[in-house]
Scaffold this motif. Structure first.
Motif, PDB file in Angstrom:
ATOM      1  N   ARG A 138       0.835  -1.209   0.000  1.00 57.09           N
ATOM      2  CA  ARG A 138       0.000   0.000   0.000  1.00 57.09           C
ATOM      3  C   ARG A 138       0.869   1.259   0.000  1.00 57.09           C
ATOM      4  N   GLU A 139       1.949   1.229   0.734  1.00 57.28           N
ATOM      5  CA  GLU A 139       2.857   2.373   0.738  1.00 57.28           C
ATOM      6  C   GLU A 139       3.467   2.594  -0.639  1.00 57.28           C
ATOM      7  N   VAL A 140       3.826   1.512  -1.311  1.00 57.07           N
ATOM      8  CA  VAL A 140       4.377   1.616  -2.667  1.00 57.07           C
ATOM      9  C   VAL A 140       3.344   2.240  -3.605  1.00 57.07           C
ATOM     10  N   ILE A 141       2.109   1.788  -3.494  1.00 59.94           N
ATOM     11  CA  ILE A 141       1.046   2.331  -4.346  1.00 59.94           C
ATOM     12  C   ILE A 141       0.865   3.817  -4.088  1.00 59.94           C
ATOM     13  N   ASN A 142       0.834   4.199  -2.833  1.00 59.06           N
ATOM     14  CA  ASN A 142       0.631   5.609  -2.500  1.00 59.06           C
ATOM     15  C   ASN A 142       1.754   6.493  -3.070  1.00 59.06           C
ATOM     16  N   ARG A 143       2.962   5.980  -3.055  1.00 59.53           N
ATOM     17  CA  ARG A 143       4.075   6.733  -3.661  1.00 59.53           C
ATOM     18  C   ARG A 143       3.914   6.793  -5.179  1.00 59.53           C
ATOM     19  N   ASN A 144       3.544   5.656  -5.761  1.00 60.03           N
ATOM     20  CA  ASN A 144       3.393   5.599  -7.215  1.00 60.03           C
ATOM     21  C   ASN A 144       2.261   6.487  -7.725  1.00 60.03           C
ATOM     22  N   MET A 145       1.241   6.680  -6.903  1.00 63.04           N
ATOM     23  CA  MET A 145       0.091   7.475  -7.333  1.00 63.04           C
ATOM     24  C   MET A 145       0.432   8.957  -7.481  1.00 63.04           C
ATOM     25  N   LEU A 146       1.594   9.382  -6.959  1.00 64.38           N
ATOM     26  CA  LEU A 146       2.017  10.766  -7.164  1.00 64.38           C
ATOM     27  C   LEU A 146       2.289  11.025  -8.634  1.00 64.38           C
ATOM     28  N   GLU A 147       2.783  10.007  -9.335  1.00 58.69           N
ATOM     29  CA  GLU A 147       2.985  10.078 -10.779  1.00 58.69           C
ATOM     30  C   GLU A 147       2.585   8.723 -11.376  1.00 58.69           C
ATOM     31  N   PRO A 148       1.304   8.519 -11.604  1.00 57.66           N
ATOM     32  CA  PRO A 148       0.819   7.216 -12.060  1.00 57.66           C
ATOM     33  C   PRO A 148       1.425   6.792 -13.396  1.00 57.66           C
ATOM     34  N   SER A 149       1.671   5.511 -13.521  1.00 64.14           N
ATOM     35  CA  SER A 149       2.174   4.939 -14.770  1.00 64.14           C
ATOM     36  C   SER A 149       1.489   3.594 -14.995  1.00 64.14           C
ATOM     37  N   GLN A 150       1.863   2.919 -16.094  1.00 66.51           N
ATOM     38  CA  GLN A 150       1.287   1.602 -16.384  1.00 66.51           C
ATOM     39  C   GLN A 150       1.645   0.586 -15.304  1.00 66.51           C
ATOM     40  N   HIS A 151       2.690   0.866 -14.535  1.00 63.06           N
ATOM     41  CA  HIS A 151       3.187  -0.116 -13.571  1.00 63.06           C
ATOM     42  C   HIS A 151       2.959   0.316 -12.112  1.00 63.06           C
ATOM     43  N   THR A 152       2.022   1.231 -11.928  1.00 61.83           N
ATOM     44  CA  THR A 152       1.725   1.724 -10.585  1.00 61.83           C
ATOM     45  C   THR A 152       1.334   0.598  -9.629  1.00 61.83           C
ATOM     46  N   PHE A 153       0.612  -0.400 -10.144  1.00 59.87           N
ATOM     47  CA  PHE A 153       0.062  -1.446  -9.275  1.00 59.87           C
ATOM     48  C   PHE A 153       0.757  -2.801  -9.461  1.00 59.87           C
ATOM     49  N   ASP A 154       1.938  -2.799 -10.029  1.00 68.02           N
ATOM     50  CA  ASP A 154       2.611  -4.079 -10.316  1.00 68.02           C
ATOM     51  C   ASP A 154       2.803  -4.934  -9.063  1.00 68.02           C
ATOM     52  N   ASP A 155       3.289  -4.327  -7.991  1.00 63.93           N
ATOM     53  CA  ASP A 155       3.507  -5.090  -6.762  1.00 63.93           C
ATOM     54  C   ASP A 155       2.190  -5.636  -6.212  1.00 63.93           C
ATOM     55  N   ALA A 156       1.162  -4.797  -6.257  1.00 59.33           N
ATOM     56  CA  ALA A 156      -0.148  -5.226  -5.754  1.00 59.33           C
ATOM     57  C   ALA A 156      -0.735  -6.329  -6.638  1.00 59.33           C
ATOM     58  N   GLN A 157      -0.567  -6.191  -7.945  1.00 61.40           N
ATOM     59  CA  GLN A 157      -1.089  -7.200  -8.858  1.00 61.40           C
ATOM     60  C   GLN A 157      -0.424  -8.554  -8.610  1.00 61.40           C
ATOM     61  N   LEU A 158       0.882  -8.527  -8.392  1.00 56.64           N
ATOM     62  CA  LEU A 158       1.601  -9.769  -8.116  1.00 56.64           C
ATOM     63  C   LEU A 158       1.129 -10.393  -6.807  1.00 56.64           C
TER      64      LEU A 158
END
Length: 219
Positions: free
Chosen positions: A165-185
């Motif tokens: 969740r922390e990774v996602i929150n950081r990634n959401m500052l600049e969303p990309s195609q791979h924003t949710f890769d860790d969560a998807q895995l």
């Protein structure tokens, strides 16, 4: 005689006088009880009616919100009917099951019976996001995925650990195609370890396998 009559009348009046406050008090008390009962019943009925209407409105709002969130999500992916070989291959590995639309549809149907369909929906949404190249579209889809599957306020929230969740929150500052890769895995691994074994033993899989096995005999 007149004096005797007056005396008798006075006695009767005096005897009747104490009864008047008691009677009045009893009548007042009865009236109050009736008034209170009516008041209580009215308040109770009013409250029940208000609560019923309020609950109906809240349920309608939740249902409408859920229906809006479900817009654009097909009941199933378009795919040809699976062959017996494909269905047998699903038992070999979870990867082979997830590679085919027919496999994902069958597995998603099973997840729906376990009230965990959101795991597949989230995985599919992440796959769709990876196909996007337009920055504004990526940002919009990332926002929708976050609201639908990551937010703790969503009825379709998926189960993720705090690190992801922390990774996602950081990634959401600049969303990309791979924003949710860790969560998807993490969700893919969860479905593999938790749901996949039960799917292989489910009536959904066994009935499908049996129906395909009997087709040549019927032909």
């Amino acid at each position: 005689p007149m004096g005797s009559e007056r005396t008798e009348i006075r006695k009767r009046q005096m005897a009747a006088t104490p009864e008047t406050p008691a009677a009045a008090q009893a009548q007042l008390s009865t009236g109050n009880r009736g008034s209170n009962a009516c008041c209580f019943c009215w308040c109770c009925c009013c409250s029940c009616s208000c609560l019923t209407v309020r609950n109906q409105e809240e349920e309608r709002a939740r249902r409408t919100s859920h229906e809006l969130q479900a817009e654009g999500i097909p009941n199933c992916e378009e795919s040809p009917a699976p062959t017996l070989e494909e269905v047998n291959a699903w038992a070999q590995s979870f990867d082979k099951l997830m590679l085919t639309p027919a496999g994902r549809n069958a597995f998603r149907e099973f997840l729906r019976t376990e009230f965990s369909e959101e795991n597949m929906l989230f995985w599919m949404a992440c796959e769709e996001l990876k196909q996007e190249s337009n920055k504004s579209v990526i940002e919009e889809k990332a926002r929708l995925i976050y609201e639908d599957y990551i937010s703790i306020l969503s009825p379709k929230e998926v189960s993720l650990d705090s690190r992801v969740r922390e990774v996602i929150n950081r990634n959401m500052l600049e969303p990309s195609q791979h924003t949710f890769d860790d969560a998807q895995l993490q969700i893919y691994t969860l479905m593999h370890r938790d749901s996949y074994p039960r799917f292989m033993n489910s009536a959904i899989y066994k009935d499908l396998l049996q129906s395909l096995s009997e087709k040549p005999i019927e032909a």
